[in-house]
Design an enzyme around this catalytic site. Sequence first.
Site, PDB file in Angstrom:
ATOM      1  N   GLU A 177      41.645  28.183  44.074  1.00  0.00           N
ATOM      2  CA  GLU A 177      40.756  29.263  43.632  1.00  0.00           C
ATOM      3  C   GLU A 177      40.432  29.150  42.143  1.00  0.00           C
ATOM      4  OE1 GLU A 177      42.276  33.267  44.163  1.00  0.00           O
ATOM      5  OE2 GLU A 177      40.350  34.158  43.676  1.00  0.00           O
ATOM      6  N   LYS A 219      38.529  28.476  47.498  1.00  0.00           N
ATOM      7  CA  LYS A 219      38.190  29.897  47.351  1.00  0.00           C
ATOM      8  C   LYS A 219      37.318  30.003  46.108  1.00  0.00           C
ATOM      9  CE  LYS A 219      40.222  34.503  47.014  1.00  0.00           C
ATOM     10  NZ  LYS A 219      41.229  35.384  47.615  1.00  0.00           N
TER      11      LYS A 219
HETATM   12  P1  13P Z   1      39.056  39.958  45.004  1.00  0.00           P
HETATM   13  O1  13P Z   1      38.379  39.766  46.330  1.00  0.00           O
HETATM   14  O2  13P Z   1      39.407  41.362  44.690  1.00  0.00           O
HETATM   15  O3  13P Z   1      38.324  39.246  43.891  1.00  0.00           O
HETATM   16  O4  13P Z   1      40.462  39.231  45.079  1.00  0.00           O
HETATM   17  C1  13P Z   1      40.546  37.985  45.623  1.00  0.00           C
HETATM   18  C2  13P Z   1      41.705  37.307  45.083  1.00  0.00           C
HETATM   19  O5  13P Z   1      42.540  36.819  45.795  1.00  0.00           O
HETATM   20  C3  13P Z   1      41.805  37.190  43.617  1.00  0.00           C
HETATM   21  O6  13P Z   1      42.735  36.224  43.309  1.00  0.00           O
END
Ligand code: 13P
Length: 340
Positions: A177, A219
């Site tokens: 991510e 992600k």
């Molecule tokens: P949000 O969907 O609130 O952005 O959170 C996703 C997430 O895992 C952030 O690390």
Amino acid sequence: MTSDILVDTARTLVGSGRGLLAMDESVPTCNRRFAEAGIPQTGEMRRRYRELLVTTPHLGACISGAILHDETIRQATGDGTPFLQVLAEAGIVPGIKVDTGAKPLALRDGETVTEGLDGLRARLQAYCAMGARFAKWRAVLAIGPHTPTACAIAVNAHALARYAALCQEAGLVPIVEPEVLMTGAHSLARCGEVTGELLSCVFEQIGRQGVQLDGLVLKANMVLPGLDQPPAGQVSAQEVADATLRCLLAIVPPALAGIVFLSGGQSAELASLRLNAINAQSTVPRARIPWTLGFSFARAIQQPALHLWQGFEANTVAAQQVLFHRAACNRAALHGAYDP
Ligand code: 13P
């Protein structure tokens, strides 16, 4: 053998017509959200709230995997059933956030590097033995007049790839991510440029460190204008979908298991609307898109339920209904059937 397990897990997460529920807020982040909603910030309230989430009836119809936090993976319902068992019975694969947070990057004012590599091999083995099947690591980059710097991009990409390699060695699917934040006054185009630079660097490191692409899930942030853009700079869901898909197609290898989006502070409705557009309303021909495009939302699934719950047992059923509704909206958005 490990590699087949990784591919199977990744396909279950992104290829089963469902999405991910991110419920991996750290203790300070969960407490901050509780404080905003007027809920007492205690360990027992966090446990009760997470119980509400995992015991939501029929959640497994919309949610393929739940990302837990170290506190939550060890917790149980009021009657003593481990959350891991509740999730397994609902057909939801458990995952675990393993980074230890974004920390100030030395000599780079205001920028961060996500930490957590020290001792990670042993922690991954322990989580795997507990039943986790995937993991998550989040790098955070903000857009400013002179940021993110090439240095911040490089160190975060390197750490993400090291984490991903360690996950695969342990038999866990890494969710990678790299998040470009929505805060700031930047344009849609600038977000696309920065997201592209960051993803290029991440996939260069992933290639260099030998990470298996079909056993990995990206992600990503949607490509969005900054929150401080004046209304004229705000854009339609279709423009977001086009910018996001063009950015991903230019950089992300087709062999990837799938891509899921974070919500990043968008409202629940807007996140669903844009996910729907990404899957069904873009001018980019569907046939050109090699991956499943799903969701891994925290706030955009949880926020309406948290505000309804307010910490009171009497609100639990209504909050679960709202949670299920948001999960179902996002499941519908996977095939362009979201109806706001
Ligand atoms: P949000 O969907 O609130 O952005 O959170 C996703 C997430 O895992 C952030 O690390």
